[in-house]
Design a protein around this motif. Sequence first.
Motif, PDB file in Angstrom:
ATOM      1  N   GLY A 155      -7.622 -19.583 -22.495  1.00  0.00           N
ATOM      2  CA  GLY A 155      -7.064 -19.174 -21.206  1.00  0.00           C
ATOM      3  C   GLY A 155      -6.150 -20.200 -20.576  1.00  0.00           C
ATOM      4  N   GLY A 156      -5.960 -21.353 -21.216  1.00  0.00           N
ATOM      5  CA  GLY A 156      -5.172 -22.407 -20.592  1.00  0.00           C
ATOM      6  C   GLY A 156      -3.726 -22.492 -21.024  1.00  0.00           C
ATOM      7  N   VAL A 157      -3.317 -21.678 -22.004  1.00  0.00           N
ATOM      8  CA  VAL A 157      -1.952 -21.762 -22.530  1.00  0.00           C
ATOM      9  C   VAL A 157      -1.023 -20.865 -21.714  1.00  0.00           C
ATOM     10  CG1 VAL A 157      -0.469 -21.391 -24.535  1.00  0.00           C
ATOM     11  CG2 VAL A 157      -2.787 -22.288 -24.846  1.00  0.00           C
ATOM     12  N   LYS A 158       0.047 -21.463 -21.189  1.00  0.00           N
ATOM     13  CA  LYS A 158       1.022 -20.705 -20.415  1.00  0.00           C
ATOM     14  C   LYS A 158       2.259 -20.339 -21.229  1.00  0.00           C
ATOM     15  CE  LYS A 158      -0.295 -22.825 -15.988  1.00  0.00           C
ATOM     16  NZ  LYS A 158       0.202 -23.487 -14.761  1.00  0.00           N
ATOM     17  N   ALA A 159       2.561 -21.146 -22.241  1.00  0.00           N
ATOM     18  CA  ALA A 159       3.750 -20.885 -23.045  1.00  0.00           C
ATOM     19  C   ALA A 159       3.664 -21.674 -24.340  1.00  0.00           C
ATOM     20  CB  ALA A 159       5.022 -21.267 -22.289  1.00  0.00           C
ATOM     21  N   LEU A 160       4.346 -21.177 -25.368  1.00  0.00           N
ATOM     22  CA  LEU A 160       4.495 -21.884 -26.633  1.00  0.00           C
ATOM     23  C   LEU A 160       5.951 -21.799 -27.055  1.00  0.00           C
ATOM     24  CD1 LEU A 160       1.744 -19.804 -27.015  1.00  0.00           C
ATOM     25  CD2 LEU A 160       1.391 -21.472 -28.837  1.00  0.00           C
ATOM     26  N   ALA A 161       6.415 -22.817 -27.773  1.00  0.00           N
ATOM     27  CA  ALA A 161       7.773 -22.817 -28.324  1.00  0.00           C
ATOM     28  C   ALA A 161       7.702 -23.265 -29.774  1.00  0.00           C
ATOM     29  CB  ALA A 161       8.696 -23.733 -27.529  1.00  0.00           C
ATOM     30  N   HIS A 162       8.189 -22.428 -30.661  1.00  0.00           N
ATOM     31  CA  HIS A 162       8.268 -22.750 -32.086  1.00  0.00           C
ATOM     32  C   HIS A 162       9.518 -23.599 -32.290  1.00  0.00           C
ATOM     33  CE1 HIS A 162       8.706 -21.062 -36.463  1.00  0.00           C
ATOM     34  NE2 HIS A 162       8.182 -22.274 -36.450  1.00  0.00           N
ATOM     35  N   ILE A 163       9.365 -24.785 -32.874  1.00  0.00           N
ATOM     36  CA  ILE A 163      10.494 -25.707 -32.988  1.00  0.00           C
ATOM     37  C   ILE A 163      11.235 -25.437 -34.294  1.00  0.00           C
ATOM     38  CG2 ILE A 163      11.226 -28.117 -32.870  1.00  0.00           C
ATOM     39  CD1 ILE A 163       9.851 -26.928 -30.328  1.00  0.00           C
ATOM     40  N   THR A 164      12.274 -24.622 -34.181  1.00  0.00           N
ATOM     41  CA  THR A 164      13.082 -24.219 -35.331  1.00  0.00           C
ATOM     42  C   THR A 164      14.507 -24.728 -35.119  1.00  0.00           C
ATOM     43  OG1 THR A 164      13.446 -22.047 -34.288  1.00  0.00           O
ATOM     44  CG2 THR A 164      11.614 -22.241 -35.825  1.00  0.00           C
ATOM     45  N   GLY A 165      15.513 -23.927 -35.462  1.00  0.00           N
ATOM     46  CA  GLY A 165      16.902 -24.343 -35.276  1.00  0.00           C
ATOM     47  C   GLY A 165      17.176 -24.699 -33.825  1.00  0.00           C
ATOM     48  N   GLY A 166      17.761 -25.854 -33.596  1.00  0.00           N
ATOM     49  CA  GLY A 166      17.956 -26.345 -32.236  1.00  0.00           C
ATOM     50  C   GLY A 166      16.948 -27.414 -31.876  1.00  0.00           C
ATOM     51  N   GLY A 167      15.894 -27.542 -32.706  1.00  0.00           N
ATOM     52  CA  GLY A 167      14.945 -28.632 -32.558  1.00  0.00           C
ATOM     53  C   GLY A 167      14.262 -28.700 -31.208  1.00  0.00           C
ATOM     54  N   LEU A 168      13.932 -29.926 -30.805  1.00  0.00           N
ATOM     55  CA  LEU A 168      13.226 -30.161 -29.547  1.00  0.00           C
ATOM     56  C   LEU A 168      14.150 -30.151 -28.342  1.00  0.00           C
ATOM     57  CD1 LEU A 168      10.800 -32.891 -30.879  1.00  0.00           C
ATOM     58  CD2 LEU A 168      10.076 -30.760 -29.773  1.00  0.00           C
TER      59      LEU A 168
END
Length: 366
Positions: free
Chosen positions: A248-261
């Motif tokens: 219940g604590g996750v607000k967002a995720l980002a997969h680090i693909t093209g464009g990197g960090l």
Amino acid sequence: MTTQGTRTSGGRYAEAGVDIDAGADLVTHIEPMAKATRRAGWMGSIGGFGGLFDLAACGFKDPVLVATTDGVGTKVLLAAEAGAHRAVGIDLVAMCVNDLVVQGAQPLFFLDYFATGRLVPAMAGEVIAGISEGCRLAGCALIGGETAEMPGLYGRGEFDLAGFAVGAVERDAILPRTTEIRAGDVVLGLASSGVHANGFSLVRLVLREQGLGLDDPCPWAPEQRLGDALLAPTRIYVKSCLAGIATGGVKALAHITGGGLVENPPRVLGEGQVMRLDVARWTLPPMFRWLAEVGRLDALELLRTFNCGIGMVLVVASEQAEAVRRALEGANETVYTIGTIAEGRGRPHVEFENLEAAWSAVASRF
């Protein structure tokens, strides 16, 4: 007069470079691999005109479907050269299902598209064995695909891949919850397994410039072949991220693909929000340091091209960060606390802290 269709060898189509019998044999070979990926909702068998999946059998109450498609880019060229066919099949699944889970979705099923100049069943079977393995790791069913033999479009030994994944998430659990992200939220990073499947056009350029082959010793780990290091499969984060989301604590995720960090984290932030990443919180893996040094990349270009050791980023409520961390580590992830969310101005963006101190060999060109 009635003519009954039978399997034949040769013929004018084979003379043109297409072996229908080889394709039929491959379908027979694939079927047990597909069956090994069964999950709730799986129906039918490989070989029909379409794949069937029973969404009602999955137990959702108010589901929203999420669909993704991706490939593995020019990594297929090095994979073909090295014979890393199974590994690149895993990559294909990973690139799709990791994009599903960032929206909170559970992957349900997967289809692949395999195109080549001349079908070699053993090679294609290895690719699809990797796809099957990736589907098992992600918990999704392999329900179909397409094999295209196109002489003249692909050279001998060349192939390309595309993948298509569909998942589902309860309507009230869709991520990101951008409107709930606040200053002080914690940013967690999950370790990558290597380059994953982005930036390989630049990797290939560096190899050419350095005169290196895939069988050469790895410059940063001489006991290992260079090809084995570069072609390590993309890590599949589905089960670990679903475990983190369940807290219940996750607000967002980002997969680090093209464009990197640089380019990926802002996609989950709201207007005026800044993700501050402290690069001193994790060690830049030797692979990326080597690519930066011999490829003459400054720190920003490195961060914008490669994952730099972080394959997935999570934004979590500060008071629940430890619970999320425990869930991720319990699912065998290496977890770093790499930053925080802050208020800023204008478009959402990433700011990097301690870059010069932590990445001195790279940052000297920044």
